[in-house]
Structures are given as structure tokens and as C-alpha cells.
Design a protein around this motif. Structure first.
Motif, PDB file in Angstrom:
ATOM      1  N   TYR A  64       0.289 -50.563 -24.961  1.00  0.00           N
ATOM      2  CA  TYR A  64       0.709 -49.603 -25.981  1.00  0.00           C
ATOM      3  C   TYR A  64       2.067 -48.988 -25.634  1.00  0.00           C
ATOM      4  CZ  TYR A  64       0.879 -45.157 -28.550  1.00  0.00           C
ATOM      5  OH  TYR A  64       1.277 -44.101 -29.307  1.00  0.00           O
ATOM      6  N   SER A  65       2.107 -48.414 -24.435  1.00  0.00           N
ATOM      7  CA  SER A  65       3.310 -47.663 -24.088  1.00  0.00           C
ATOM      8  C   SER A  65       4.502 -48.573 -23.769  1.00  0.00           C
ATOM      9  CB  SER A  65       3.002 -46.762 -22.899  1.00  0.00           C
ATOM     10  OG  SER A  65       4.043 -45.863 -22.702  1.00  0.00           O
ATOM     11  N   PRO A  79      -4.303 -44.543 -28.645  1.00  0.00           N
ATOM     12  CA  PRO A  79      -5.642 -43.985 -28.757  1.00  0.00           C
ATOM     13  C   PRO A  79      -5.992 -43.592 -30.193  1.00  0.00           C
ATOM     14  CG  PRO A  79      -4.430 -42.946 -26.978  1.00  0.00           C
ATOM     15  CD  PRO A  79      -3.447 -43.764 -27.746  1.00  0.00           C
ATOM     16  N   ASP A  94      -4.149 -44.932 -36.777  1.00  0.00           N
ATOM     17  CA  ASP A  94      -2.915 -44.207 -36.492  1.00  0.00           C
ATOM     18  C   ASP A  94      -3.017 -42.792 -37.063  1.00  0.00           C
ATOM     19  OD1 ASP A  94      -1.704 -46.324 -35.242  1.00  0.00           O
ATOM     20  OD2 ASP A  94      -0.988 -47.181 -37.130  1.00  0.00           O
ATOM     21  N   PRO A  95      -2.325 -41.822 -36.415  1.00  0.00           N
ATOM     22  CA  PRO A  95      -2.420 -40.446 -36.915  1.00  0.00           C
ATOM     23  C   PRO A  95      -2.023 -40.312 -38.389  1.00  0.00           C
ATOM     24  CG  PRO A  95      -1.382 -40.483 -34.765  1.00  0.00           C
ATOM     25  CD  PRO A  95      -1.549 -41.902 -35.175  1.00  0.00           C
ATOM     26  N   ARG A  96      -1.094 -41.130 -38.858  1.00  0.00           N
ATOM     27  CA  ARG A  96      -0.651 -40.993 -40.243  1.00  0.00           C
ATOM     28  C   ARG A  96      -1.547 -41.749 -41.233  1.00  0.00           C
ATOM     29  NH1 ARG A  96       4.071 -38.360 -40.454  1.00  0.00           N
ATOM     30  NH2 ARG A  96       5.368 -38.498 -38.604  1.00  0.00           N
ATOM     31  N   THR A 142      -0.271 -38.937 -24.195  1.00  0.00           N
ATOM     32  CA  THR A 142      -0.488 -39.548 -25.499  1.00  0.00           C
ATOM     33  C   THR A 142       0.302 -38.813 -26.575  1.00  0.00           C
ATOM     34  OG1 THR A 142      -2.708 -40.108 -24.771  1.00  0.00           O
ATOM     35  CG2 THR A 142      -2.282 -40.313 -27.105  1.00  0.00           C
ATOM     36  N   ARG A 176       3.117 -37.381 -26.214  1.00  0.00           N
ATOM     37  CA  ARG A 176       4.516 -37.826 -26.090  1.00  0.00           C
ATOM     38  C   ARG A 176       4.697 -39.227 -26.670  1.00  0.00           C
ATOM     39  NH1 ARG A 176       6.920 -39.754 -20.537  1.00  0.00           N
ATOM     40  NH2 ARG A 176       6.244 -41.715 -21.421  1.00  0.00           N
ATOM     41  N   GLN A 177       3.767 -40.122 -26.338  1.00  0.00           N
ATOM     42  CA  GLN A 177       3.888 -41.497 -26.829  1.00  0.00           C
ATOM     43  C   GLN A 177       3.859 -41.528 -28.352  1.00  0.00           C
ATOM     44  OE1 GLN A 177       0.562 -43.131 -24.718  1.00  0.00           O
ATOM     45  NE2 GLN A 177       1.790 -43.869 -23.017  1.00  0.00           N
ATOM     46  N   GLN A 178       2.951 -40.761 -28.924  1.00  0.00           N
ATOM     47  CA  GLN A 178       2.838 -40.762 -30.388  1.00  0.00           C
ATOM     48  C   GLN A 178       4.081 -40.150 -31.034  1.00  0.00           C
ATOM     49  OE1 GLN A 178      -0.964 -38.900 -31.233  1.00  0.00           O
ATOM     50  NE2 GLN A 178      -2.035 -40.846 -31.030  1.00  0.00           N
ATOM     51  N   GLN A 190       6.970 -42.667 -30.853  1.00  0.00           N
ATOM     52  CA  GLN A 190       6.817 -43.795 -31.771  1.00  0.00           C
ATOM     53  C   GLN A 190       6.785 -43.358 -33.232  1.00  0.00           C
ATOM     54  OE1 GLN A 190       3.918 -46.609 -30.525  1.00  0.00           O
ATOM     55  NE2 GLN A 190       4.645 -46.634 -28.432  1.00  0.00           N
ATOM     56  N   GLY A 191       6.926 -42.050 -33.467  1.00  0.00           N
ATOM     57  CA  GLY A 191       6.985 -41.564 -34.849  1.00  0.00           C
ATOM     58  C   GLY A 191       5.626 -41.451 -35.516  1.00  0.00           C
ATOM     59  N   ALA A 192       4.556 -41.616 -34.724  1.00  0.00           N
ATOM     60  CA  ALA A 192       3.213 -41.505 -35.297  1.00  0.00           C
ATOM     61  C   ALA A 192       2.884 -40.050 -35.624  1.00  0.00           C
ATOM     62  CB  ALA A 192       2.181 -42.069 -34.336  1.00  0.00           C
TER      63      ALA A 192
END
Lengths: 337, 532
Positions: free
Chosen positions: A158-159, A167, A171-173, B251, B253-255, B258-260
Motif C-alpha cells: 500500500y504505502s 486499511p 476507500d474513505p471517499r 494510516t 498520513r498515508q491516506q 494519497q488524497g483519500a
């Protein structure tokens, strides 16, 4: 068989009562104060706030009275209200159970399919490089802690590489699919939303792999050993002597017999996966029963701890029953009584 | 062979049945797909959420502050530019009598709830009386109110049980928000803990006048807010705001990279320093949060903690080193339990290490070899890992001949221990609910019956109570400032609370997010945010 099943089912409430009693006693005997979850550490000395909280949550009553009320409520299907989420524990669990089931079933399927596949290949190529490789894969899978494997894979895929999503279940969006089963993969399919389906599968990949990896290891070694035993048996020699193709000898004759111990392991594996899910869900921010259990334990959320224990107890009892039944179905020599 | 197939079919049927059982567990509730706001338009915040309720009179947590500020308005607000100046919100005017016992507020006639009904003085009275009556964690904010009069629909007169110059600051605390009485009562809300039944309703609905309303809440997953289309003031820029549960800083920071997500504001220093994305802005701002060491001379195992020994411990600590090891130097040392920037803290000498003086004090006290036990919760708050901080304290104390045994425990175990036997040495944290220093004096001062006087069992200092009462009755800011400075000095002299680290806060957001400010009362005001 029906009588056997009925007897097993009839005894379950007693076993569950035992679980409830034991967990209730352990949580109450733990030298810890659950009020810190309810009122916060800053209010622990505020008598008005503490007294009101004790009254509200029934903590002002003696432990036997609390137990009696809990069991009485349980018989009505009321698991109580969580100190932390302020929702009924029954609702909390039904909200989160599909997430855990989706993860554990995916892990189980992965673990069994890959384990059996590797086991067959390893048995047929005994002491070859693929046998050694599968042994190494199995060893790493069964010995590496799930949380460590999870963090490692997250970092790499992922990173660093960005090949797989991070995680969470989506996706959050992303907009969650309309809930029908609670399984995002199924719900998105039912809604005809292929993008969400693909996204949920991608999100499922890493945690399911981490969780199922240990199963792969155990199943592959077991399948290999059993299959080697079967391949050396007289009936296999006879089959070969009759000119039956090697593929049919393995797939049609030796493998079904070699899989018997694997089925037993599959039953236990489900229990292993449920407990393993606690760590994997935490690492992958998977909002399932596992992460709920961790939060409940850390905050000494009595009703939530009881609810999770009860659910775990039911899962174990049903899994054991299902394993016994499956065993009897597969092997006619076994009679259940 | 046929029998084998039949068995396979039965096994498969079993698996399908298990799937159906799982499906049945899923129920039939709808997800959040009902909203028609595109995901790109929504503001997404990654947050480790500590929500314990969404009932405005029961909630008490950092995330609750953000939620309550967005949904339930208070009478007064805080100017985000200086975190000090009171600004109008529901009230256009406010005043107090000279004795600081009566406070009068005039409500804005334009103010209305999300359903279009006007905000009245009766709603304010109901909300504050409910806050007090439910006796929830934030009820102390209203506990000093003796009565509330509503001479007309726009005027609220709150009378205190004793002078309370802190009341205006308390009114800007997000927990003092106003709920629509008629809606809340219809859902079972009352002003008494024994009869109130509304908390579950508030987990899925809201009844406020703020720029947002609650769209949905999934415990442990997300809080979804939608813009209040009928908002009476300047409408929020975002049609939707979603706070997503994201447990750890890495996490987050990663999100963000990545613009999530658009915002992450719980990054630790090491995580924030490694941020290298082009489209992310990271701003470091001072916070009012801090982690402290507490010494309890009156409990078993703490008998040796005399005033001289406590002073020696204070002098033995390497404050700069503590900042370095816990937050990579991103923070400040704090002299008194009243944090830097609050009234009464100007001119206080910062804590400094003096090992020689610490040793002299210990020698004077006749202490040659001292062994103490530190039981502390295994927390990581504001980027400070308690175990790391306590290991540094252990090292510093060893340099003056004090052996500190570390005993990290879960917070519930810690709570049990401190409430029964007491703990000689421990660590904890504090974040403000409002902008008045009184909250620190009431909690940390050795006034009879205060939280830490009870826990440390240190001799009570009634003179601190007198000073606080004088501050409550003071008529001018200067007078109050002078009194709080005396109180800050008195608490430093008590030596039972030693602030260790006052960490900075990292406000990290996508570069196109504007209007992000840290607020002392409300954490983050979502209505100030925009994209562009």
C-alpha cells in the motif's frame, strides 16, 4: 443423526450459561474500574457524575443482582447497552458481524484452496524445489504473527508500491453499498455496482491473505502428509495397475481420503480465524467483531465483553457441531450417536 | 461416485446456508448511498474517534467537540484568530452584574433550528438544565447555575450559586450547545437522569441550529454530516463532511498523501516530519494540551514525597530532553498546571533542570536512597507515548539517586488503583473544555475535595480556594489575571503536578483546504473550512 443433533443443540444453552457465568465473574473480579470509560478519568472524583453513572448502568447494585438482571435480560434477547457506543450490544454485533464473516470466510476459502493446492503439488513433487518452497511458505505463514505480517504487507503493497488499497473495507471517499447482507462484495454485486465490488475485493485481499496464511501452512502440510500416505496405499497401487491415469488416481481416489483430516482442521481453522481476526481487524481498521472485542476489552465495557464472548461461544459450538456432522457425511464409517 | 456427488452437494448446501445465515444477520438497513453528494465534494477527515455519545448533553470527548460545534450552537463563540476573544453566536449581546452572579444574554432574532423554528430562551434554559440534570461528564459546566429566567423569548438570565467570572468562557464550551426543546422532548429528552430516554435517538438524529446536521453515524466507522440548508448564518462551504475512523497516525498520513482524505490532525511528530507529498500542507501550532507527572505524598508508597523531595524531582527532570524524546522537540515546557497562553501564565519562569540543587534538596531532606513506584496508563495521546515519557523520567531521576519502578497498566486498571489505594507516582493528560483557567485550579489545585487533592491525599490548601473565589468575583481581567498568576505559582509550589510536555498540534490537510484553525473550546470548526 437427528437425535444426536437435537441433543447437541439442547445442551447448548447450558454451555452458553456456563460461558456467561464465567465471563461475568472474570470481568467483575478484574481489579479495574469501568467507570473510566463511562465518565472519563477527569470525572472519576466527581461524586454527582459518578453516582449518576452507576445508577444509570446498574453498577450501584451488588454483583449477584447485576448477574441476575443480566441473565434475565438475556432470556429476553437483550444483551444490554454498550458503555462505549451507547447502542444495544445486539445491534453493535449485528452491525459488525457481516464484516468479520466476510473477512473470515474469504480467509478460510483462501487458506483451504491454497493449502490443499500446495499440499497436492508438494506431495506429487516430493522433495522437489516446489515442495521445499511450499514448506517455507507454510512455515512463514504459521509462525509470523498476523499483526506483523499485516503491517509489513501494508507498508510494501500500500504505502510503497501502491498496488493494493490501504486499511478499511472501502476507500474513505467511497460510498458504501446499500446494505442487504452487510457483505460489501455481495451488496455491491446485488446493486450491480461493479466498481464498488472490485474495490471491496481489493480491500479484502490483504487482510484475507494475512488471516488465511496460517491456515494455508497447516492445511498444505497436512494435505501433503495425508496424500503421501494414501498414494502409498494398496488401493492406489491397484488403481495404477489397472491403468487409471495418475490425475484420476490422485483426484478421484487418493485425495478424497486424504482430505478427511483437512475437514477437521477446517472446522478448527474457523475458530482460529475468528480469534485471529481480532488482530487483523485492528491492523486493517476493519470494523468487525474483532476490533469491537479489542475496544471492549481495553475499556472494560462489560456488556460488550459479555456479548462478544457469547457470540464467540455460539460460533465455537456451532462450528464444532458442523465439523462433526461434516465428518460423518464424508466418512460413512463414522456414526454419530 | 453418485454418493460422493450427493455429499458434495450437501456440503455446498451447508456453505450456502451459512452464507444465507450471514446475510440474515446483515439485516435490511440502508447504507449511506442515499445521499446524492458526490464523494469529491465532501470533506473527509481521518480521525481516531473517541465518541462516547452524540447526545449534546451527554457527549464528552475531543471528537464530540468537533461534532457539537458543527451541529449545536453555543450562545458565544471564540475568535479563531486569538483563541481568547468571545464572539457572538446565538447571542448578540451579553452582560453580567458586578458581583459576577447574574449573566444576561440576548438571542439573535434570526437564529433558527434546522427545521426552521426560532431558537428561543426556553430552548437555552432546557438545554442547560438538561446538561446539569443528566449529570453527564460535562455537567460541571452548568453545575454552578442556580436558576435560569426567560423574561421573554430572546432573553436568558442565568443566576449562579456564587460569583463565577468564568461563566462566559464556560458558555463557549461546545458542551453548552442549544438543543431544540420540542423535538428533543418528543424523543424522550427530559432534564432528569432518571427519566431521560433520548440518547439513542441522538445517535441517529440531531436537533440543533448549527451549520450542519447529522446525516448518519456508524459507531467505530464514520460520522456523516450534511450542510444545514436552512442555516440562519453564513452557510458552510462543504455540502457534506465525513469523519472517518482511522486509528493510527501512519494510516492517517498515508491516506492524506494519497488524497483519500482531506484532513488529518492527529499526526505525531515523527509521522508528520516524514510527510513528503506535494499537495499536502502541514502546519504546526501550539496547543493547550499537555501530559503531566503527579506525585501523591499521602498514599501508601508516597510517604517520602515531602515538599523538598517533590521540588527535587521537579528540578531533576530534563524538560528539553523530554520534549525531544516524546515529540521530537515539537512542543514547549510548561511551568504550571495552567497551560501556556492562558490567563495568569505570562511571566512564569519555565521549568529548568538543576541536578546539583536537586541533590542538595534530597540531602537536606535526609534522603540517601529512594525507591518509588510509578503506575501509569498505557496511553499515547497528542503524540506522546506515556511509556517513552516515563522511561525518560526514570532516567532523569536515576541521576539524582531516585529509583523509579515503572508499572504501565490499562486505563481501567489505573482508574481502579488511583480510586482505591492511590498511586505514588503517575502520569496523565489534560485538554481544556473552555478558555478559563479556573478549570485547572478546580482540578489540580489542592483545594479541599478537588480531584487531585483527593487522589494525592496531600494536605489541603484552603488558601487556594480563597484565591479562586476572589478570581471568580474579580471585576476586571487584570485583577483576575493577577489572581490566577498567584494560583499558578501556588500550584507550582505544591509540587504535586509537574507538567512534562506541552506538545504542538499538527494540522495537516490537502493544500486546497482553507480555513483550518485549532480552537481551544471546540477543536476544529468545520463551518470555517472550504476548498479552493
Amino acid at each position: 443423526m437427528r437425535r444426536y443433533v437435537l441433543r447437541r443443540v439442547a445442551i447448548m444453552p447450558l454451555l452458553l450459561l456456563g460461558i456467561v457465568t464465567m465471563v461475568f465473574a472474570v470481568t467483575r473480579l478484574t481489579p479495574a474500574n469501568p467507570l473510566v470509560t463511562i465518565v472519563g478519568e477527569r470525572n472519576l472524583g466527581n461524586r454527582v457524575v459518578v453516582d449518576a453513572a452507576k445508577r444509570r448502568w446498574g453498577l450501584d447494585r451488588s454483583v449477584p443482582v447485576q448477574y441476575e438482571r443480566y441473565v434475565a435480560n438475556l432470556t429476553r434477547g437483550d444483551l444490554g447497552t454498550s458503555f462505549r457506543t451507547r447502542q444495544s450490544v445486539g445491534r453493535d454485533l449485528s452491525d459488525r458481524l457481516p464484516a468479520t464473516l466476510e473477512l473470515t470466510l474469504a480467509a478460510l476459502v483462501f487458506g483451504l484452496v491454497s493449502g490443499v493446492g500446495l499440499g497436492i503439488v508438494a506431495a506429487r513433487r516430493r522433495d522437489g524445489w516446489i515442495d521445499h518452497l511450499s514448506r517455507l511458505f507454510a512455515l512463514v505463514g504459521s509462525s509470523m504473527p498476523a499483526f506483523w505480517a499485516g503491517l509489513l504487507l501494508l507498508y510494501v503493497f500500500y504505502s510503497r508500491l501502491g498496488w493494493l488499497p490501504g486499511p478499511g473495507r472501502l476507500d474513505p471517499r467511497a460510498v458504501t453499498p446499500l446494505r442487504r447482507t452487510g457483505f460489501y462484495t455481495v451488496d455491491s454485486l446485488l446493486a450491480g455496482d461493479w466498481n464498488t465490488f472490485w474495490a471491496s475485493v481489493r480491500h479484502l485481499a490483504m487482510p484475507a491473505f494475512v488471516l488465511g496464511w496460517g491456515i494455508t501452512g497447516i492445511v498444505s502440510r497436512l494435505t501433503r502428509a495425508s496424500l503421501l500416505d494414501e498414494l502409498g496405499a494398496d488401493y492406489v497401487r491397484t488403481a495404477r495397475a489397472m491403468g487409471i491415469s495418475e490425475r484420476r488416481v490422485v483426484a478421484g481416489h487418493a485425495l478424497p481420503n486424504a482430505l478427511l483430516p483437512t475437514i477437521t482442521i477446517a472446522g478448527f481453522s474457523f475458530a482460529f480465524l475468528i480469534t485471529g481476526a481480532v488482530l487483523v481487524e485492528t491492523v486493517f481498521s476493519w470494523n468487525g467483531v474483532g476490533s469491537y472485542a479489542v475496544d471492549a476489552a481495553r475499556s472494560l465495557d462489560y456488556p460488550a465483553i459479555m456479548g462478544v464472548s457469547l457470540l464467540g461461544g455460539i460460533a465455537f459450538l456451532l462450528t464444532n457441531l458442523l465439523t462433526d456432522l461434516t465428518y460423518a457425511l464424508i466418512d460413512p464409517r463414522i456414526r454419530l450417536s | 461416485m453418485r454418493a460422493g456427488r450427493a455429499r458434495s452437494v450437501r456440503i455446498l448446501s451447508g456453505i450456502v446456508a451459512a452464507g444465507l445465515l450471514a446475510a440474515a444477520c446483515g439485516g435490511g438497513k440502508s447504507g449511506s448511498s442515499g445521499n446524492n453528494v458526490s464523494a469529491q465534494q465532501a470533506l473527509i477527515i481521518a480521525r481516531s474517534m473517541d465518541i462516547n455519545s452524540l447526545d449534546p448533553q451527554r457527549a464528552y470527548c475531543d471528537t464530540c467537540q468537533i461534532y457539537l460545534t458543527a451541529v449545536y450552537e453555543t450562545l458565544l463563540g471564540l475568535d479563531p484568530k486569538d483563541n481568547k476573544t468571545l464572539v457572538p453566536r446565538l447571542a448578540t449581546k451579553w452582560s453580567s452584574n458586578s458581583a459576577q452572579t447574574e449573566f444576561t444574554f440576548t438571542l439573535n432574532p434570526k437564529a433558527k433550528f434546522a427545521d426552521g423554528k426560532p431558537v428561543t430562551s426556553a430552548d437555552v434554559k432546557f438545554s442547560w438544565e438538561r446538561l446539569k440534570g443528566l449529570a453527564g461528564s460535562a455537567s460541571y459546566l452548568a453545575s454552578g447555575i442556580a436558576s435560569i429566567a426567560t423574561p421573554d423569548a430572546r432573553t436568558v438570565v442565568a443566576t449562579m450559586t456564587q460569583p463565577n467570572s468564568a461563566f462566559l468562557a464556560q458558555v463557549n464550551a461546545s458542551y453548552m450547545g442549544v438543543v431544540e426543546q420540542s423535538v428533543a422532548e418528543a424523543k424522550g429528552a427530559t432534564t432528569a437522569a432518571a427519566t431521560d430516554k433520548a440518547e439513542k435517538w441522538f445517535l441517529a438524529n440531531s436537533a440543533g441550529s448549527g451549520p450542519f446536521t447529522l446525516a448518519s453515524y456508524k459507531s467505530g466507522q464514520e460520522v456523516r454530516l450534511k450542510r444545514n440548508a436552512a442555516y440562519w448564518g453564513t452557510k458552510a462551504a462543504f455540502p457534506e463532511v465525513v469523519m472517518k475512523q482511522t486509528a493510527d497516525a501512519v494510516t492517517q498520513r498515508q491516506q492524506l498523501e494519497q488524497g483519500a482524505v482531506d484532513i488529518a490532525m492527529q499526526l505525531s511528530t515523527d509521522v508528520a516530519k516524514n510527510m513528503n507529498a506535494k499537495n499536502v500542507t502541514v502546519r504546526k501550532v501550539p496547543s493547550f494540551n499537555y501530559v503531566y507527572l503527579a506525585l501523591s505524598p499521602g498514599v501508601k508508597g508516597g510517604e517520602a514525597l515531602t515538599p523538598d523531595v517533590r521540588k527535587a524531582i521537579r528540578l531533576a527532570l530534563d524538560y528539553k530532553g523530554l520534549l525531544d524524546v516524546t515529540v521530537g522537540g515539537a512542543g514547549r515546557s510548561q511551568p504550571s498546571p495552567i497551560p501556556n497562553g492562558f490567563l495568569g501564565t505570562d511571566g512564569l519562569a519555565p521549568p529548568a533542570r538543576d541536578v546539583a540543587q536537586a541533590k542538595r534538596l534530597l540531602a537536606q531532606a535526609g534522603v540517601t536512597k529512594l525507591s518509588l513506584s510509578a503506575t501509569y496508563p498505557t496511553l499515547n495521546v497528542y503524540g506522546v507515548d506515556f511509556s517513552t515519557a516515563m522511561q525518560k523520567v526514570q532516567t532523569d531521576l536515576k541521576a539524582v539517586g531516585i529509583e523509579l519502578k515503572l508499572n504501565p497498566v490499562e486505563i481501567s486498571v489505573w482508574a481502579s488503583k488511583i480510586g482505591t489505594d492511590g498511586i505514588p507516582v503517575t502520569a496523565l493528560y489534560f485538554a481544556p473544555d473552555h478558555t478559563d483557567p479556573s478549570q485547572y485550579v478546580q482540578y489540580f489545585g489542592l483545594m479541599p475535595g478537588s480531584q487531585w487533592q483527593t487522589w494525592t491525599k496531600a494536605p489541603a490548601r484552603p488558601q487556594e480556594n480563597q484565591l479562586l473565589n476572589q478570581a471568580f468575583a474579580a471585576k476586571s481581567v487584570n485583577e483576575r489575571g493577577a489572581l490566577y498568576k498567584q494560583l499558578a505559582q501556588a500550584m507550582m509550589d505544591d509540587g504535586v503536578i509537574i507538567p512534562l510536555v506541552n506538545p504542538d498540534l499538527y494540522l495537516a490537510a490537502r493544500s486546497d483546504i482553507k480555513g483550518m484553525h485549532y480552537s481551544a473550546c471546540c477543536n476544529l470548526d468545520l463551518s470555517q473550512l472550504s476548498r479552493g
